[in-house]
Motif scaffolding. Structure first.
Motif, PDB file in Angstrom:
ATOM      1  N   UNK A  29       0.605  -1.539   0.050  1.00  0.00           N
ATOM      2  CA  UNK A  29      -0.279   0.057  -0.150  1.00  0.00           C
ATOM      3  C   UNK A  29       1.396   1.476  -0.188  1.00  0.00           C
ATOM      4  N   UNK A  30       1.963   1.932   1.029  1.00  0.00           N
ATOM      5  CA  UNK A  30       2.928   2.276   1.445  1.00  0.00           C
ATOM      6  C   UNK A  30       3.861   3.018  -0.135  1.00  0.00           C
ATOM      7  N   UNK A  31       4.155   1.345  -1.181  1.00  0.00           N
ATOM      8  CA  UNK A  31       5.229   2.024  -2.380  1.00  0.00           C
ATOM      9  C   UNK A  31       3.766   2.676  -3.566  1.00  0.00           C
ATOM     10  N   UNK A  32       2.286   2.271  -3.360  1.00  0.00           N
ATOM     11  CA  UNK A  32       1.362   3.154  -3.799  1.00  0.00           C
ATOM     12  C   UNK A  32       1.332   3.771  -4.067  1.00  0.00           C
ATOM     13  N   UNK A  33       1.380   4.580  -2.841  1.00  0.00           N
ATOM     14  CA  UNK A  33       1.036   5.559  -2.126  1.00  0.00           C
ATOM     15  C   UNK A  33      -0.552   5.545  -1.435  1.00  0.00           C
ATOM     16  N   UNK A  34      -0.778   4.608  -1.216  1.00  0.00           N
ATOM     17  CA  UNK A  34      -2.622   4.338  -0.413  1.00  0.00           C
ATOM     18  C   UNK A  34      -1.244   4.259   1.242  1.00  0.00           C
ATOM     19  N   UNK A  35      -1.324   5.403   1.865  1.00  0.00           N
ATOM     20  CA  UNK A  35      -0.805   5.721   3.113  1.00  0.00           C
ATOM     21  C   UNK A  35      -1.595   5.485   4.192  1.00  0.00           C
ATOM     22  N   UNK A  36      -2.741   5.892   3.639  1.00  0.00           N
ATOM     23  CA  UNK A  36      -3.760   5.590   4.192  1.00  0.00           C
ATOM     24  C   UNK A  36      -4.167   4.395   5.111  1.00  0.00           C
ATOM     25  N   UNK A  37      -4.503   3.452   4.041  1.00  0.00           N
ATOM     26  CA  UNK A  37      -4.515   1.845   3.873  1.00  0.00           C
ATOM     27  C   UNK A  37      -3.286   1.375   4.699  1.00  0.00           C
ATOM     28  N   UNK A  38      -2.022   2.122   4.088  1.00  0.00           N
ATOM     29  CA  UNK A  38      -0.293   1.381   5.687  1.00  0.00           C
ATOM     30  C   UNK A  38      -0.526   1.829   7.015  1.00  0.00           C
ATOM     31  N   UNK A  39      -1.223   2.273   6.496  1.00  0.00           N
ATOM     32  CA  UNK A  39      -1.198   2.584   8.387  1.00  0.00           C
ATOM     33  C   UNK A  39      -2.562   1.401   8.569  1.00  0.00           C
ATOM     34  N   UNK A  40      -3.410   1.517   8.290  1.00  0.00           N
ATOM     35  CA  UNK A  40      -4.872   0.373   8.774  1.00  0.00           C
ATOM     36  C   UNK A  40      -3.859  -0.315   8.953  1.00  0.00           C
ATOM     37  N   UNK A  41      -3.356  -1.315   8.488  1.00  0.00           N
ATOM     38  CA  UNK A  41      -2.553  -2.828   8.230  1.00  0.00           C
ATOM     39  C   UNK A  41      -1.353  -2.742   9.367  1.00  0.00           C
ATOM     40  N   UNK A  42      -0.488  -1.575   9.317  1.00  0.00           N
ATOM     41  CA  UNK A  42       0.847  -1.937   9.939  1.00  0.00           C
ATOM     42  C   UNK A  42      -0.620  -1.764  11.530  1.00  0.00           C
ATOM     43  N   UNK A  43      -1.213  -1.078  12.428  1.00  0.00           N
ATOM     44  CA  UNK A  43      -2.024  -0.772  13.189  1.00  0.00           C
ATOM     45  C   UNK A  43      -2.838  -2.496  13.784  1.00  0.00           C
ATOM     46  N   UNK A  44      -2.892  -3.005  12.211  1.00  0.00           N
ATOM     47  CA  UNK A  44      -3.626  -4.472  12.589  1.00  0.00           C
ATOM     48  C   UNK A  44      -2.268  -5.400  13.247  1.00  0.00           C
ATOM     49  N   UNK A  45      -1.285  -5.386  12.186  1.00  0.00           N
ATOM     50  CA  UNK A  45      -0.090  -5.668  12.459  1.00  0.00           C
ATOM     51  C   UNK A  45       0.185  -6.251  14.191  1.00  0.00           C
ATOM     52  N   UNK A  46       0.257  -4.423  14.480  1.00  0.00           N
ATOM     53  CA  UNK A  46       0.619  -4.418  15.749  1.00  0.00           C
ATOM     54  C   UNK A  46      -0.337  -4.417  16.839  1.00  0.00           C
ATOM     55  N   UNK A  47      -2.128  -4.559  16.702  1.00  0.00           N
ATOM     56  CA  UNK A  47      -2.583  -5.426  17.586  1.00  0.00           C
ATOM     57  C   UNK A  47      -2.352  -7.058  17.802  1.00  0.00           C
ATOM     58  N   UNK A  48      -2.252  -7.670  17.044  1.00  0.00           N
ATOM     59  CA  UNK A  48      -1.516  -8.590  17.072  1.00  0.00           C
ATOM     60  C   UNK A  48      -0.271  -8.988  17.435  1.00  0.00           C
ATOM     61  N   UNK A  49       0.924  -8.576  17.111  1.00  0.00           N
ATOM     62  CA  UNK A  49       2.234  -8.972  17.740  1.00  0.00           C
ATOM     63  C   UNK A  49       2.492  -6.889  18.211  1.00  0.00           C
ATOM     64  N   UNK A  50       2.315  -7.178  18.723  1.00  0.00           N
ATOM     65  CA  UNK A  50       2.617  -5.362  19.120  1.00  0.00           C
ATOM     66  C   UNK A  50       4.527  -5.302  19.347  1.00  0.00           C
ATOM     67  N   UNK A  51       4.895  -5.535  19.158  1.00  0.00           N
ATOM     68  CA  UNK A  51       6.789  -6.218  19.181  1.00  0.00           C
ATOM     69  C   UNK A  51       7.722  -6.321  18.137  1.00  0.00           C
ATOM     70  N   UNK A  52       6.882  -5.972  17.019  1.00  0.00           N
ATOM     71  CA  UNK A  52       6.693  -6.441  15.497  1.00  0.00           C
ATOM     72  C   UNK A  52       7.576  -5.247  15.030  1.00  0.00           C
ATOM     73  N   UNK A  53       8.959  -5.516  15.272  1.00  0.00           N
ATOM     74  CA  UNK A  53      10.432  -4.769  15.011  1.00  0.00           C
ATOM     75  C   UNK A  53      10.008  -4.235  13.361  1.00  0.00           C
TER      76      UNK A  53
END
Length: 103
Positions: A29-53
């Protein structure tokens, strides 16, 4: 990239407790300039695994790019080029550009 996006989306559906598919989808998403979608996906990744570096780093990169976008918009609508707010926006915009990842 379209095929990778489909695969990672499917992985997030089939394995919602894994952070990596969300992180990888966010990178696309970020590479395509879809920053809001990238943020949402990353926030979900961090909900699943808060220490995902990698997801934490990628979220930082996305947030900096979102900040840059906001400051650029603010600069376009600032009232008068010589006022204090316009000067502050210009300074902050320059600093934000320095932080923006180039990848």
């Amino acid at each position: 990239r379209a095929q990778a996006r489909t695969i990672f989306t499917r992985l997030t559906q089939d394995f919602p407790d894994l952070a990596d598919p969300y992180n990888n989808l966010a990178v696309l998403h970020a590479a395509a300039g879809e920053l809001d979608e990238a943020r949402v996906a990353l926030e979900q990744a961090l909900r699943v695994q808060p220490d995902h570096a990698q997801a934490l780093e990628n979220l930082g990169d996305v947030l900096v790019r979102l900040s840059l976008r906001a400051y650029q918009r603010a600069q376009k609508v600032s009232i008068a080029p010589g006022d204090a707010l316009a000067a502050k926006i210009s300074r902050t915009l320059a600093l934000t550009r320095d932080l923006t990842p180039t990848r």
